[in-house]
Design a protein around this motif. Structure first.
Motif, PDB file in Angstrom:
ATOM      1  N   GLY A  37      -7.298   4.782  -3.053  1.00  0.00           N
ATOM      2  CA  GLY A  37      -6.264   4.531  -4.058  1.00  0.00           C
ATOM      3  C   GLY A  37      -6.131   3.061  -4.451  1.00  0.00           C
ATOM      4  N   LEU A  61       3.316  10.103  -4.156  1.00  0.00           N
ATOM      5  CA  LEU A  61       3.196  10.981  -5.313  1.00  0.00           C
ATOM      6  C   LEU A  61       4.469  11.815  -5.401  1.00  0.00           C
ATOM      7  N   ASP A  67      -4.117  12.493   1.469  1.00  0.00           N
ATOM      8  CA  ASP A  67      -3.513  11.283   2.053  1.00  0.00           C
ATOM      9  C   ASP A  67      -4.579  10.234   2.361  1.00  0.00           C
ATOM     10  N   THR A 123       0.815  -1.211   0.000  1.00  0.00           N
ATOM     11  CA  THR A 123       0.000   0.000   0.000  1.00  0.00           C
ATOM     12  C   THR A 123       0.853   1.267   0.000  1.00  0.00           C
ATOM     13  N   LEU A 156       1.368   2.859  -3.325  1.00  0.00           N
ATOM     14  CA  LEU A 156       0.195   3.473  -3.927  1.00  0.00           C
ATOM     15  C   LEU A 156      -0.028   4.895  -3.444  1.00  0.00           C
ATOM     16  N   THR A 157       0.471   5.221  -2.284  1.00  0.00           N
ATOM     17  CA  THR A 157       0.214   6.542  -1.713  1.00  0.00           C
ATOM     18  C   THR A 157       1.337   7.531  -2.002  1.00  0.00           C
ATOM     19  N   VAL A 180      -8.788   1.997  -7.026  1.00  0.00           N
ATOM     20  CA  VAL A 180      -8.515   2.501  -8.372  1.00  0.00           C
ATOM     21  C   VAL A 180      -7.363   1.716  -9.001  1.00  0.00           C
ATOM     22  N   TYR A 181      -6.323   1.481  -8.219  1.00  0.00           N
ATOM     23  CA  TYR A 181      -5.168   0.711  -8.703  1.00  0.00           C
ATOM     24  C   TYR A 181      -5.595  -0.701  -9.107  1.00  0.00           C
ATOM     25  N   ARG A 195       1.746  15.952  -6.017  1.00  0.00           N
ATOM     26  CA  ARG A 195       1.099  16.208  -4.730  1.00  0.00           C
ATOM     27  C   ARG A 195       0.634  17.662  -4.640  1.00  0.00           C
ATOM     28  N   PHE A 212      -7.591   9.907   0.912  1.00  0.00           N
ATOM     29  CA  PHE A 212      -8.090   9.347  -0.354  1.00  0.00           C
ATOM     30  C   PHE A 212      -7.105   8.347  -0.952  1.00  0.00           C
ATOM     31  N   LEU A 213      -5.833   8.701  -0.944  1.00  0.00           N
ATOM     32  CA  LEU A 213      -4.826   7.810  -1.524  1.00  0.00           C
ATOM     33  C   LEU A 213      -4.747   6.487  -0.780  1.00  0.00           C
ATOM     34  N   GLU A 214      -4.794   6.557   0.547  1.00  0.00           N
ATOM     35  CA  GLU A 214      -4.678   5.339   1.346  1.00  0.00           C
ATOM     36  C   GLU A 214      -5.963   4.512   1.327  1.00  0.00           C
TER      37      GLU A 214
END
Length: 93
Positions: free
Chosen positions: A50, A9, A43, A3, A6-7, A53-54, A14, A45-47
């Motif tokens: 994300g 950027l 952060d 993970t 994935l977070t 989406v990935y 960013r 949303f990405l965690e």
């Protein structure tokens, strides 16, 4: 894939994402977001989202590759014995 990857950027990505979140908040929410709040929201949303989406991107790529592999013969088939037909076509010109 872990993970953490994935977070991550780039600094430029960013910064642009934070600016985009701030613009969205200004236009659509009652309260604007400062850079810190937008960064924390990014952060989250990405965690949290994300990986969804990935994983969807991976699944889409896998489906496309499987489709290509199923039609491998059609994609890569080379017709044999084409000398005479192509020679006849050249003579007609």
């Amino acid at each position: 894939m872990p993970t953490e990857k994935l977070t991550e950027l780039s600094a430029q990505d960013r910064q642009q994402a934070i600016a985009s979140l701030q613009t969205y908040a200004e236009q659509n929410l009652a309260e604007p977001l400062n850079a810190l709040a937008a960064g924390l929201l990014l952060d989250f949303f990405l965690e949290e989202i994300g990986p969804l989406v990935y994983n969807r991107g991976v699944a889409d790529a896998q489906q496309r590759m499987q489709h290509k592999l199923m039609d491998l013969e059609g994609e890569l088939q080379a017709d044999a014995f084409q000398y005479w037909p192509s020679r006849a076509a050249r003579k007609r010109r």
